[in-house]
Design a protein around this motif. Structure first.
Motif, PDB file in Angstrom:
ATOM      1  N   VAL A   1       0.859  -1.177   0.000  1.00  0.00           N
ATOM      2  CA  VAL A   1       0.000   0.000   0.000  1.00  0.00           C
ATOM      3  C   VAL A   1       0.900   1.233   0.000  1.00  0.00           C
ATOM      4  O   VAL A   1       1.838   1.326   0.785  1.00  0.00           O
ATOM      5  CB  VAL A   1      -0.908   0.018   1.251  1.00  0.00           C
ATOM      6  CG1 VAL A   1      -1.746   1.280   1.284  1.00  0.00           C
ATOM      7  CG2 VAL A   1      -1.780  -1.215   1.292  1.00  0.00           C
ATOM      8  N   ALA A   2       0.600   2.138  -0.919  1.00  0.00           N
ATOM      9  CA  ALA A   2       1.391   3.365  -0.990  1.00  0.00           C
ATOM     10  C   ALA A   2       1.071   4.267   0.197  1.00  0.00           C
ATOM     11  O   ALA A   2      -0.086   4.359   0.616  1.00  0.00           O
ATOM     12  CB  ALA A   2       1.100   4.102  -2.289  1.00  0.00           C
ATOM     13  N   PRO A   3       2.074   4.936   0.744  1.00  0.00           N
ATOM     14  CA  PRO A   3       1.826   5.882   1.833  1.00  0.00           C
ATOM     15  C   PRO A   3       0.984   7.061   1.338  1.00  0.00           C
ATOM     16  O   PRO A   3       0.965   7.360   0.145  1.00  0.00           O
ATOM     17  CB  PRO A   3       3.222   6.352   2.240  1.00  0.00           C
ATOM     18  CG  PRO A   3       4.171   5.429   1.597  1.00  0.00           C
ATOM     19  CD  PRO A   3       3.488   4.791   0.453  1.00  0.00           C
ATOM     20  N   PRO A   4       0.295   7.723   2.246  1.00  0.00           N
ATOM     21  CA  PRO A   4      -0.495   8.894   1.843  1.00  0.00           C
ATOM     22  C   PRO A   4       0.390   9.961   1.196  1.00  0.00           C
ATOM     23  O   PRO A   4       1.514  10.198   1.623  1.00  0.00           O
ATOM     24  CB  PRO A   4      -1.082   9.407   3.165  1.00  0.00           C
ATOM     25  CG  PRO A   4      -0.939   8.296   4.131  1.00  0.00           C
ATOM     26  CD  PRO A   4       0.199   7.441   3.668  1.00  0.00           C
ATOM     27  N   GLY A   5      -0.129  10.584   0.167  1.00  0.00           N
ATOM     28  CA  GLY A   5       0.603  11.653  -0.500  1.00  0.00           C
ATOM     29  C   GLY A   5       1.479  11.190  -1.652  1.00  0.00           C
ATOM     30  O   GLY A   5       2.181  11.988  -2.252  1.00  0.00           O
ATOM     31  N   PHE A   6       1.454   9.909  -1.986  1.00  0.00           N
ATOM     32  CA  PHE A   6       2.302   9.411  -3.053  1.00  0.00           C
ATOM     33  C   PHE A   6       1.545   9.229  -4.367  1.00  0.00           C
ATOM     34  O   PHE A   6       2.005   8.516  -5.254  1.00  0.00           O
ATOM     35  CB  PHE A   6       2.945   8.077  -2.647  1.00  0.00           C
ATOM     36  CG  PHE A   6       4.251   8.237  -1.939  1.00  0.00           C
ATOM     37  CD1 PHE A   6       5.446   8.158  -2.626  1.00  0.00           C
ATOM     38  CD2 PHE A   6       4.283   8.504  -0.590  1.00  0.00           C
ATOM     39  CE1 PHE A   6       6.645   8.320  -1.978  1.00  0.00           C
ATOM     40  CE2 PHE A   6       5.480   8.672   0.075  1.00  0.00           C
ATOM     41  CZ  PHE A   6       6.669   8.578  -0.609  1.00  0.00           C
ATOM     42  N   GLU A   7       0.404   9.862  -4.513  1.00  0.00           N
ATOM     43  CA  GLU A   7      -0.339   9.773  -5.767  1.00  0.00           C
ATOM     44  C   GLU A   7       0.443  10.416  -6.911  1.00  0.00           C
ATOM     45  O   GLU A   7       0.347  10.004  -8.064  1.00  0.00           O
ATOM     46  CB  GLU A   7      -1.713  10.446  -5.623  1.00  0.00           C
ATOM     47  CG  GLU A   7      -2.643   9.753  -4.657  1.00  0.00           C
ATOM     48  CD  GLU A   7      -2.391  10.117  -3.201  1.00  0.00           C
ATOM     49  OE1 GLU A   7      -1.733  11.143  -2.921  1.00  0.00           O
ATOM     50  OE2 GLU A   7      -2.850   9.339  -2.345  1.00  0.00           O
ATOM     51  N   ALA A   8       1.242  11.428  -6.584  1.00  0.00           N
ATOM     52  CA  ALA A   8       2.033  12.117  -7.603  1.00  0.00           C
ATOM     53  C   ALA A   8       3.093  11.196  -8.200  1.00  0.00           C
ATOM     54  O   ALA A   8       3.461  11.346  -9.366  1.00  0.00           O
ATOM     55  CB  ALA A   8       2.690  13.352  -7.027  1.00  0.00           C
ATOM     56  N   VAL A   9       3.563  10.226  -7.411  1.00  0.00           N
ATOM     57  CA  VAL A   9       4.574   9.300  -7.922  1.00  0.00           C
ATOM     58  C   VAL A   9       3.992   8.475  -9.064  1.00  0.00           C
ATOM     59  O   VAL A   9       4.648   8.249 -10.090  1.00  0.00           O
ATOM     60  CB  VAL A   9       5.096   8.386  -6.784  1.00  0.00           C
ATOM     61  CG1 VAL A   9       6.010   7.311  -7.323  1.00  0.00           C
ATOM     62  CG2 VAL A   9       5.810   9.213  -5.748  1.00  0.00           C
TER      63      VAL A   9
END
Length: 96
Positions: free
Chosen positions: A23-31
């Motif tokens: 699961v991606a950490p919060p705030g990593f949608e930009a990655v």
């Protein structure tokens, strides 16, 4: 304690370890957006490289040297396959 019982205990401990989904950490949608852009740019560069190799084939075939660029053509095609399958390859290697 015998070696067999110790080995059985180790196997039981390993089997009991949790295996959570990544699961991606919060705030990593930009990655994800950046990776999508990188894949898009890579595929555009590959298309331009294929066009350039086709032009080299065209000019060199008139001089009888058309077969020299086959290695370049194959290398570009392998690069396109790696770019296209990058997500699947990483998932396979990481086991997810």
């Amino acid at each position: 304690m015998s070696l067999q019982l110790l080995a059985a205990d180790v196997v039981n401990v390993i089997a009991a370890l949790p295996d959570p989904d990544p699961v991606a950490p919060p705030g990593f949608e930009a990655v994800g957006t950046i990776l999508g852009w990188a894949k898009w740019v890579g595929l555009i560069a590959a298309i331009l490289a294929l066009i350039a190799v086709a032009v080299m084939f065209m000019f060199n075939s008139r001089r009888g040297e058309g077969g020299e660029h086959v290695k370049t053509f194959v290398a570009i095609l392998v690069g396109v396959m790696v770019i296209g399958a990058a997500t699947a390859l990483v998932g396979f290697i990481s086991g997810s």
